[in-house]
Design an enzyme around this catalytic site. Structure first.
Site, PDB file in Angstrom:
ATOM      1  N   LYS A   1       0.840  -1.212   0.000  1.00  0.00           N
ATOM      2  CA  LYS A   1       0.000   0.000   0.000  1.00  0.00           C
ATOM      3  C   LYS A   1       0.872   1.257   0.000  1.00  0.00           C
ATOM      4  CE  LYS A   1      -1.944  -1.169   3.954  1.00  0.00           C
ATOM      5  NZ  LYS A   1      -1.251  -2.455   4.212  1.00  0.00           N
TER       6      LYS A   1
ATOM      7  N   ARG B   1      -9.802   0.567   8.763  1.00  0.00           N
ATOM      8  CA  ARG B   1      -9.280  -0.756   9.080  1.00  0.00           C
ATOM      9  C   ARG B   1     -10.320  -1.649   9.716  1.00  0.00           C
ATOM     10  NH1 ARG B   1      -3.623   0.190   9.075  1.00  0.00           N
ATOM     11  NH2 ARG B   1      -2.515  -1.680   9.583  1.00  0.00           N
TER      12      ARG B   1
HETATM   13  P1  AP5 Z   1       4.866  -1.567   2.004  1.00  0.00           P
HETATM   14  O1  AP5 Z   1       4.508  -0.779   0.803  1.00  0.00           O
HETATM   15  O2  AP5 Z   1       5.623  -0.929   3.103  1.00  0.00           O
HETATM   16  O3  AP5 Z   1       3.581  -2.352   2.562  1.00  0.00           O
HETATM   17  P2  AP5 Z   1       2.251  -1.809   3.238  1.00  0.00           P
HETATM   18  O4  AP5 Z   1       1.101  -2.444   2.538  1.00  0.00           O
HETATM   19  O5  AP5 Z   1       2.262  -0.337   3.337  1.00  0.00           O
HETATM   20  O6  AP5 Z   1       2.388  -2.538   4.636  1.00  0.00           O
HETATM   21  P3  AP5 Z   1       2.382  -1.964   6.121  1.00  0.00           P
HETATM   22  O7  AP5 Z   1       3.147  -2.949   6.957  1.00  0.00           O
HETATM   23  O8  AP5 Z   1       2.765  -0.535   6.176  1.00  0.00           O
HETATM   24  O9  AP5 Z   1       0.881  -2.110   6.468  1.00  0.00           O
HETATM   25  P4  AP5 Z   1       0.259  -2.166   7.837  1.00  0.00           P
HETATM   26  O10 AP5 Z   1      -1.147  -2.044   7.477  1.00  0.00           O
HETATM   27  O11 AP5 Z   1       0.603  -3.346   8.648  1.00  0.00           O
HETATM   28  O12 AP5 Z   1       0.973  -0.965   8.660  1.00  0.00           O
HETATM   29  P5  AP5 Z   1       0.489   0.491   9.025  1.00  0.00           P
HETATM   30  O13 AP5 Z   1       1.680   1.360   9.014  1.00  0.00           O
HETATM   31  O14 AP5 Z   1      -0.684   0.878   8.239  1.00  0.00           O
HETATM   32  O15 AP5 Z   1       5.720  -2.840   1.478  1.00  0.00           O
HETATM   33  C1  AP5 Z   1       6.217  -3.812   2.389  1.00  0.00           C
HETATM   34  C2  AP5 Z   1       7.593  -4.296   1.918  1.00  0.00           C
HETATM   35  O16 AP5 Z   1       7.453  -5.014   0.704  1.00  0.00           O
HETATM   36  C3  AP5 Z   1       8.599  -3.162   1.617  1.00  0.00           C
HETATM   37  O17 AP5 Z   1       9.878  -3.586   2.000  1.00  0.00           O
HETATM   38  C4  AP5 Z   1       8.516  -3.005   0.094  1.00  0.00           C
HETATM   39  O18 AP5 Z   1       9.747  -2.533  -0.447  1.00  0.00           O
HETATM   40  C5  AP5 Z   1       8.219  -4.419  -0.354  1.00  0.00           C
HETATM   41  N1  AP5 Z   1       7.410  -4.493  -1.562  1.00  0.00           N
HETATM   42  C6  AP5 Z   1       6.350  -3.706  -1.899  1.00  0.00           C
HETATM   43  N2  AP5 Z   1       5.848  -4.090  -3.102  1.00  0.00           N
HETATM   44  C7  AP5 Z   1       6.599  -5.157  -3.503  1.00  0.00           C
HETATM   45  C8  AP5 Z   1       6.571  -6.006  -4.668  1.00  0.00           C
HETATM   46  N3  AP5 Z   1       5.664  -5.833  -5.636  1.00  0.00           N
HETATM   47  N4  AP5 Z   1       7.477  -6.994  -4.744  1.00  0.00           N
HETATM   48  C9  AP5 Z   1       8.415  -7.181  -3.772  1.00  0.00           C
HETATM   49  N5  AP5 Z   1       8.490  -6.413  -2.659  1.00  0.00           N
HETATM   50  C10 AP5 Z   1       7.593  -5.414  -2.535  1.00  0.00           C
HETATM   51  O19 AP5 Z   1       0.002   0.297  10.545  1.00  0.00           O
HETATM   52  C11 AP5 Z   1       0.906   0.011  11.574  1.00  0.00           C
HETATM   53  C12 AP5 Z   1       0.168  -0.041  12.914  1.00  0.00           C
HETATM   54  O20 AP5 Z   1      -0.411   1.258  13.194  1.00  0.00           O
HETATM   55  C13 AP5 Z   1      -1.016  -1.006  12.990  1.00  0.00           C
HETATM   56  O21 AP5 Z   1      -0.597  -2.313  13.322  1.00  0.00           O
HETATM   57  C14 AP5 Z   1      -1.881  -0.342  14.072  1.00  0.00           C
HETATM   58  O22 AP5 Z   1      -1.393  -0.630  15.362  1.00  0.00           O
HETATM   59  C15 AP5 Z   1      -1.693   1.132  13.798  1.00  0.00           C
HETATM   60  N6  AP5 Z   1      -2.714   1.676  12.873  1.00  0.00           N
HETATM   61  C16 AP5 Z   1      -2.485   2.208  11.630  1.00  0.00           C
HETATM   62  N7  AP5 Z   1      -3.647   2.579  11.052  1.00  0.00           N
HETATM   63  C17 AP5 Z   1      -4.623   2.286  11.944  1.00  0.00           C
HETATM   64  C18 AP5 Z   1      -6.043   2.414  11.915  1.00  0.00           C
HETATM   65  N8  AP5 Z   1      -6.690   2.926  10.842  1.00  0.00           N
HETATM   66  N9  AP5 Z   1      -6.738   2.003  13.001  1.00  0.00           N
HETATM   67  C19 AP5 Z   1      -6.110   1.491  14.078  1.00  0.00           C
HETATM   68  N10 AP5 Z   1      -4.781   1.324  14.165  1.00  0.00           N
HETATM   69  C20 AP5 Z   1      -4.037   1.717  13.106  1.00  0.00           C
END
Ligand code: AP5
Ligand code: MG
Ligand code: ZN
Length: 215
Positions: free
Chosen positions: A13, A88
């Site tokens: 994402k 989420r």
């Molecule tokens: P990346 O693009 O970083 O993945 P992502 O989908 O953004 O994954 P996240 O881990 O950021 O999602 P998340 O939902 O767990 O975390 P968030 O920060 O939202 O890519 C991942 C890796 O893969 C990278 O190394 C990239 O280079 C690689 N990659 C990408 N595309 C690729 C491809 N095609 N091929 C190979 N490699 C590839 O949330 C974190 C925490 O915050 C949550 O756990 C929660 O505690 C809190 N939080 C955030 N939002 C909320 C909410 N709305 N409500 C409640 N709590 C929340």
């Protein structure tokens, strides 16, 4: 363009959002990035959020919804936005619909980036992120390493590994996704705005597919 990006942790994402904001010149609103910045700055919000994030669970809706409302009210969101990591769960999605309806700016697309669970673990353990809050570019030691190890190609800032990218926490995040976030695919499908893209393969090719979908 008003978009929600859906997808499991590690689906890409953030990676795709970084490319979309350049192309469409609209802001990315990543609740995860906002929360991580608050934790780094040790603000009241960061102190409240940290334990939830470290455990892999969700931060309470009241906290996150307040953040997003505030961010959406800023001027740069008038021409559109990309929500990444929000909503989420169904309560967040319903609140978002209400907020956007009240300003006559309904969502246009909910785009789900689909990746099998077995691929996600390697992506997340290999992820490295630029520490600059103006950049925040993601890399991956297995799939897309930085040219100079440990430093951002775009801005030269050092890269770091997220606290929640440990194997046990990743498993919890994936469970939370399945239980609480995946049902939103159905939610947006019923509203007629769901699109899906296969999130496996070359990052640039996935981006091209997304652009074709958004046209
Ligand atoms: P990346 O693009 O970083 O993945 P992502 O989908 O953004 O994954 P996240 O881990 O950021 O999602 P998340 O939902 O767990 O975390 P968030 O920060 O939202 O890519 C991942 C890796 O893969 C990278 O190394 C990239 O280079 C690689 N990659 C990408 N595309 C690729 C491809 N095609 N091929 C190979 N490699 C590839 O949330 C974190 C925490 O915050 C949550 O756990 C929660 O505690 C809190 N939080 C955030 N939002 C909320 C909410 N709305 N409500 C409640 N709590 C929340
Ligand atoms: Mg992300
Ligand atoms: Zn950078």
């Amino acid at each position: 363009m008003r978009i929600v990006l859906l997808g499991a942790p590690g689906a890409g994402k953030g990676t795709q959002a970084k490319k979309l904001i350049e192309k469409f010149v609209i802001p990315q609103i990543s609740t995860g990035d906002i929360l991580r910045q608050a934790v780094a700055d040790q603000t009241q919000l960061g102190k409240e959020a940290k334990a939830f994030m470290d455990s892999g669970g969700l931060v309470p809706d009241s906290v996150v919804i307040g953040l997003v409302k505030e961010r959406l009210s800023q001027d740069d969101c008038k021409k559109g936005f990309i929500l990444d990591g929000f909503p989420r769960n169904t309560a967040q999605a319903e609140t978002l619909d209400g907020v956007l309806a009240s300003v006559n700016m309904p969502l246009e697309v909910a785009l789900s980036v689909d990746v099998d669970f077995d691929v996600l673990l390697k992506r997340l353990t290999g992820r490295r992120t630029c520490r600059s809050k103006d950049c925040g570019q993601m890399y991956n030691i297995y799939f897309s390493p930085a040219k100079k190890e440990g430093f951002c190609d775009k801005c030269g800032t050092e890269l770091y590994q997220r606290d929640d990218d440990k194997e046990a926490t990743i498993k919890k995040r994936l469970d939370v996704y399945k239980a609480q976030t995946e049902p939103l695919i159905d939610y947006y499908s019923k509203k007629g705005i769901l699109k899906r893209v296969e999130g496996v393969g070359d990052i640039a090719e996935i981006f091209n597919k997304i652009c074709a979908i958004l046209k």
